[in-house]
Design an enzyme around this catalytic site. Structure first.
Site, PDB file in Angstrom:
ATOM      1  N   ASN A 120       0.814  -1.220   0.000  1.00  0.00           N
ATOM      2  CA  ASN A 120       0.000   0.000   0.000  1.00  0.00           C
ATOM      3  C   ASN A 120       0.839   1.257   0.000  1.00  0.00           C
ATOM      4  O   ASN A 120       1.977   1.268   0.493  1.00  0.00           O
ATOM      5  CB  ASN A 120      -0.956  -0.001   1.208  1.00  0.00           C
ATOM      6  N   GLY A 142      -0.261   7.190   1.713  1.00  0.00           N
ATOM      7  CA  GLY A 142       0.303   8.528   1.840  1.00  0.00           C
ATOM      8  C   GLY A 142      -0.314   9.317   2.970  1.00  0.00           C
ATOM      9  O   GLY A 142      -0.430  10.538   2.900  1.00  0.00           O
ATOM     10  N   CYS A 160       7.034   5.344   8.686  1.00  0.00           N
ATOM     11  CA  CYS A 160       6.201   5.271   7.502  1.00  0.00           C
ATOM     12  C   CYS A 160       7.065   5.303   6.253  1.00  0.00           C
ATOM     13  O   CYS A 160       7.746   6.278   5.991  1.00  0.00           O
ATOM     14  CB  CYS A 160       5.198   6.415   7.465  1.00  0.00           C
ATOM     15  N   LYS A 184       7.036   3.398  17.113  1.00  0.00           N
ATOM     16  CA  LYS A 184       6.770   2.314  16.152  1.00  0.00           C
ATOM     17  C   LYS A 184       7.908   2.235  15.148  1.00  0.00           C
ATOM     18  O   LYS A 184       8.147   3.177  14.394  1.00  0.00           O
ATOM     19  CB  LYS A 184       5.447   2.566  15.440  1.00  0.00           C
ATOM     20  N   ASN A 214       6.400  -1.835  11.279  1.00  0.00           N
ATOM     21  CA  ASN A 214       5.614  -1.170  10.264  1.00  0.00           C
ATOM     22  C   ASN A 214       5.793  -1.953   8.969  1.00  0.00           C
ATOM     23  O   ASN A 214       6.360  -3.041   8.976  1.00  0.00           O
ATOM     24  CB  ASN A 214       6.083   0.277  10.104  1.00  0.00           C
ATOM     25  N   GLY A 244      -3.611  -5.794  11.612  1.00  0.00           N
ATOM     26  CA  GLY A 244      -3.996  -4.816  10.592  1.00  0.00           C
ATOM     27  C   GLY A 244      -4.661  -5.453   9.401  1.00  0.00           C
ATOM     28  O   GLY A 244      -5.874  -5.664   9.370  1.00  0.00           O
ATOM     29  N   THR A 245      -3.857  -5.802   8.433  1.00  0.00           N
ATOM     30  CA  THR A 245      -4.367  -6.248   7.136  1.00  0.00           C
ATOM     31  C   THR A 245      -5.381  -7.388   7.235  1.00  0.00           C
ATOM     32  O   THR A 245      -6.357  -7.418   6.493  1.00  0.00           O
ATOM     33  CB  THR A 245      -3.187  -6.652   6.239  1.00  0.00           C
TER      34      THR A 245
END
Ligand SMILES: Cc1cc2nc3c(=O)[nH]c(=O)nc-3n(C[C@H](O)[C@H](O)[C@H](O)COP(=O)(O)OP(=O)(O)OC[C@H]3O[C@@H](n4cnc5c(N)ncnc54)[C@H](O)[C@@H]3O)c2cc1C
Ligand SMILES: Cc1cc2nc3c(=O)[nH]c(=O)nc-3n(C[C@H](O)[C@H](O)[C@H](O)COP(=O)(O)O)c2cc1C
Ligand code: FES
Lengths: 321, 587
Positions: A76, A79, A140, A177, A204, A283-284
């Site tokens: 992914n 942004g 990120c 993180k 992450n 998450g996913t």
């Protein structure tokens, strides 16, 4: 009273289960009320809720295409699209209050100074009374500036954590993180601890690219993406194992770890816990099945009952055999 | 505080509440006198259950009358024993064109329309407050009366949306053959809307709009049973039609979609099986398997006990239709294109009857058909390019239930792609759930996707248009003039031009038309120019790569014009759409 075997603590924050959402994958909680069985999901199974990443100014996000599925994974590049901290505090956060769940706000910024301003904004506007923690996203990999640079450079990590901690004090937990896009995860981990982080969370997404061979160009509008899902689980488990094994503060649980990355069953969650995580983020997998939190909780419950153990006793178990 | 005091207090607040509730119901002129009612009066009034029930019926009747008269239907029969005469404008005297002995039991009143050439002739109304058995009893009676001619429809009036929601569920609906539901707050709102003056003589205005109870029904995760999965198209097996059955009611509106797992084993097994060489071989070495669920629009929905011939003949009074509710559908079809390198769509083709797959839905914003009429649209066009036509069929089904005139434009690359062997009678009905296996053994017959579906939904063949780049021979059920060699945008343009010419010649007023389009982006964009030229409002069904489907991941964005300060922003197709105003999209 018998102790809830699922209960864990991140420093002084008690969680009724070790399960948390992973930032960016469950919105701001209120979206979830659209689910018919959200009450059982949110109220029962979750120990804490982590919001999607918030920035100081509103962020438009990356151009299309933003996601592409890879083998057992998801690449992914959203942004960090969000409406900025001001609207977040005024409109989005208040709606999460009704659930009586510890809320952790995930924050992102382009510079250490901006991180500090963002933390200050939250604290100055009294968010400290509502939220239980701030998770610093130094990892990120999607942003064209900032992002990865902090996470891969231990000095930058220490600076950012210090800057945030300075503003936050002991009012709420500071969680750092970490990005997995480094050769030695213990370096940024140690730097975060030196900067004063209370908790570490990892991992992450892993940086990746997928190419559309028919079109002869990368799939994602942003070219690079972050890989999540089952594909990255062994990497996450490894990094938790490393930190727990090699860093004293982690091993004696003064700096507990939140394990994240590719969890989609209760066995996956337990892998992270045995590697050294006190809590886990999902998450996913939740995109695949909104019932996941309930299922994982059920699985853990059964396992603990059968083996007469608590989660606490299992943290880092794989190191002691 | 002693217990006695608190109960006296409770009582006082009860009377005060009753008083204010009643005051809300009665006309302005009366409401001051209601507020001065003493407790004895209230006690007496509310304790007479029978009178209350009848008064409530009279109110419903009087409000429904406003709606029916607006639709040019007249009241043909009233059962005096179910009403209170002389309240809420109720007058029992002038009504009797149907003989009482021809009326099924429990029917409270009947509306009739003598000009309806092909559709229903009578609407029979009943109230649900007479015991739980009523659904079944009335259904049986009405079915007997109708004797398969589908001339009559039956409507059950219930007091609240919640009760209606409950009755519409498939489990209850099993007892409710070919009937519709109406709920009191909606009747109230509608009659207020249609004739405020008359309404005000009956009720005071509704201050709070009807809570949108459907919104609250929530997104479900459900394991559904595959009924069949058949290839469509003559040469290549590139399109499939998958039919499945849900066990719970699935309250889904047109434009909404579901996300489905593409194979029947759960992801848990798929990703957490202990790794053996065999597993590795099957899951990794040979072919990638899908992980996320895939989004698909609903192609057709099937309602228990609404046979297709019935649907075809259905011609409801338009204003009434916008407040009527059917039972919830419990069988659905998705029509999907198998992408050449598509992991998920290729997996889907392997599904067989009896397989179980997990789906999530309903997803996306709800579009309420009745809003379209409130916005004044008189005619709806649907324009589909390729597989984009699939979700528009469901749209047409719903539009037909709400009595909208529809014209459909189908664009296909090759006519052959539309042909298939229907493994079961396309006219099968959901009454025969138990007979499913019988219908399955029937000889497959030739069918044309979209065209047959539209006709089944009650669209006149003359209102169906097909365009294709190559027009091969085909046994068409639609007029030859409705065929066009070229792309669908071309055909639509030609159609609108000739329609405009005709209208100008006859000096007719232009109708207010709404067009729904779904298909390739280029096609939808090209259409915006055409619709703008002819003053037609256009909505589009957008399609983007999705991960979560519930609005949390921000994967599925498209650029829209409604950002801060006139700038564009990224909106989520899965929750802000998939239906958007075409003018809102940055093309
Ligand atoms: C709201 C919504 C409704 C939809 N309704 C329908 C429907 O009714 N019928 C139908 O056939 N499809 C529909 N789609 C599209 C459908 O979801 C995709 O075709 C499907 O997910 C592809 O899955 P896959 O695993 O086969 O492809 P993947 O393995 O994910 O991708 C394989 C290849 O296909 C391409 N691809 C993937 N997704 C798309 C796409 N959406 N459009 C174009 N190319 C793509 C990729 O670029 C890649 O080259 C809908 C999509 C949305 C968002
Ligand atoms: C769509 C998406 C958005 C994300 N957004 C954020 C974010 O805003 N901040 C952050 O720290 N991590 C973000 N992440 C990373 C996740 O929180 C998590 O660390 C990662 O996905 C691995 O966990 P998983 O495999 O269970 O998904 C995002 C991940 C995804 C898939
Ligand atoms: S698919 Fe996740 S936000 Fe739309």
């Amino acid at each position: 009273m018998v102790k809830n075997p699922l209960e864990v603590a991140l420093r002084n924050l008690r969680l009724k289960t070790p399960l948390m959402t992973a930032s960016g994958t469950a919105g701001h909680l209120d979206e979830l009320t659209a689910l018919k069985d959200y009450r059982t999901v949110i109220i029962d199974a979750l120990g804490a809720f982590v919001t999607k990443g918030v920035t100081l100014k509103p962020k438009r996000g990356n151009p299309e295409l933003r996601v592409v599925e890879t083998r057992t994974g998801l690449l992914n590049s959203i942004g960090l699209q969000n409406s900025g901290v001001e609207i977040f505090l005024k409109q989005e956060l208040p709606r999460t209050l009704q659930y009586e769940l510890p809320i952790i706000v995930n924050i992102s910024a382009d510079t250490a100074q901006e991180f500090e301003e963002l933390a200050a904004y939250l604290i100055d506007n009294d968010a400290g009374r509502i939220i239980s923690g701030i998770e610093i996203n130094v990892s990120c990999p999607n942003l064209s500036e900032g992002g990865a640079i902090f996470g891969t450079n231990p000095y930058a990590v220490e600076n950012v954590v210090k800057a945030v901690k300075r503003r936050v004090g002991d009012e709420v937990l500071v969680i750092t993180k970490l990005t997995p896009n480094v050769t030695d995860i213990t370096q940024p981990a140690r730097a975060a601890i030196a900067g004063g982080t209370d908790v570490l969370s990892m991992i992450n997404t892993l940086r990746g690219i997928a190419i559309d061979v028919d079109a002869g160009k990368p799939f994602l509008g942003n070219v690079y993406g972050g890989l999540s899902g089952p594909a990255i689980k062994p990497v996450g488990v490894y990094m938790v194992y490393e930190c727990f094994g090699k860093i004293t503060e982690c091993k004696n649980k003064t700096v507990p770890i939140i394990g994240i990355g590719g969890i989609s069953t209760w066995r996956d969650a337990l892998e992270y816990i045995m590697a050294g995580a006190t809590a886990v983020g999902i998450g996913t997998a939740w995109f695949v099945d909104p019932g996941i939190f309930g299922e994982v909780k059920k699985g853990l419950d059964k396992y603990l009952a059968k083996n007469e153990k608590t989660i606490d006793e299992l943290v880092g178990k794989a190191h002691y055999c | 505080m002693s217990q006695k005091e608190s109960s006296a207090q409770r009582e006082r607040s009860f009377y005060a509440k009753t008083r204010s509730n009643v005051a809300k119901l009665v006309p302005d002129k009366l409401s001051p006198s209601v507020r001065t009612l003493n407790e004895d009066d209230i006690e007496k009034a509310i304790s007479d259950e029978d009178a209350n029930r009848k008064a409530y019926h009279s109110l419903c009747y009087s409000l429904l009358r406003i709606i029916l008269l607006h639709d040019k239907w007249r009241i043909a029969y009233v059962d005096p024993s179910q009403f209170e005469d002389n309240v809420f404008g109720m007058a029992l005297r002038d009504i009797s064109s149907v003989k009482p002995d021809e009326v099924p039991e429990n029917i409270a009143f009947i509306a009739q329309n003598d000009n309806n050439r092909n559709g229903n002739k009578m609407i029979l109304f009943c109230f649900d407050d007479q015991g739980s058995d009523l659904l079944r009893k009335v259904s049986y009676e009405v079915k007997k009366l109708d004797d398969g001619k589908f001339d009559n429809i039956c409507v059950m009036v219930v007091p609240s949306p919640e009760i209606m929601q409950d009755k519409r569920r498939v489990s209850k609906a099993d007892e409710w053959r070919r009937g519709f539901f109406l709920c009191f707050p909606e009747i109230r709102k509608k009659s207020e809307h249609l004739n405020e003056k008359e309404y005000l003589q009956l009720c005071v205005c509704t201050s709070n709009p009807i809570a949108d109870f459907e919104e609250r029904s929530g997104i479900l995760t459900e394991t559904v049973e595959v009924l069949d999965n058949i290839a469509v198209g003559q040469e290549s097996r590139s399109h499939y039609k998958l039919r499945f059955r849900t066990s719970h009611s699935f309250n889904i509106t047109p434009g909404q979609f579901i996300m489905t797992a593409t194979s029947s084993h759960r992801h848990e097994e798929a990703v957490s099986r202990p790794t053996s060489l065999d597993n590795l071989k099957s899951s990794f070495i040979i072919k990638p398997t899908s992980y996320l669920k895939r989004p698909f629009g609903i192609h057709r929905a099937f309602y228990p006990h609404f046979d297709l011939p019935y649907l075809k003949r259905l011609s409801l009074p338009p204003e009434l239709a916008t407040v009527l509710h059917t039972v919830f559908p419990n069988q659905f079809e998705i029509f999907y294109k198998v992408l050449e390198n598509g992991v998920g769509t290729n997996e889907l083709t392997k599904l067989k009857r009896g397989d179980k797959v997990q789906i999530i839905g309903p997803l996306g914003k709800r579009l309420h058909m009745r809003e379209l009429r409130e916005q004044g649209f008189e005619e709806i066009h649907v324009i589909g390019g390729g597989v984009g036509m699939a979700p528009l069929i469901f749209m047409v089904q719903a539009l037909r239930y709400y009595s909208y005139p529809v014209k459909a434009f189908i664009g296909t690359e090759k006519i052959g792609m539309l042909k298939y062997k229907c493994s079961r009678d396309g006219l099968d009905n959901c009454d025969g759930l138990d007979n499913l296996d019988n219908t399955f053994s029937e000889e497959p017959r030739d069918a044309t996707i979209y065209v047959d579906d539209l006709i089944d939904a009650g669209v006149d063949p003359a209102d169906i248009y097909v365009s294709s780049t190559v027009l091969e021979n085909h046994d068409w059920t639609i007029p030859k003039d409705n065929l066009y060699e070229g792309v669908v945008t071309g055909q639509y343009n030609v159609y609108l031009q000739s329609r405009q010419r005709e209208r100008r010649q006859k000096k007719q007023r232009q109708k207010k038309i709404l067009a729904f389009a779904c298909g390739p982006t280029g096609m939808m964009k090209a259409l915006t120019l055409i619709t703008a030229e002819f003053g037609i409002k256009q909505k589009v069904l957008m399609e983007k790569r999705m991960a979560c489907g519930i609005g949390v991941c921000l994967s599925c964005v498209c650029e829209t014009k409604n950002g801060e300060g006139g700038e564009s922003k990224y909106s989520r197709v899965c929750t802000d759409g998939p239906i958007f105003d075409a003018a809102e999209i940055v093309w």
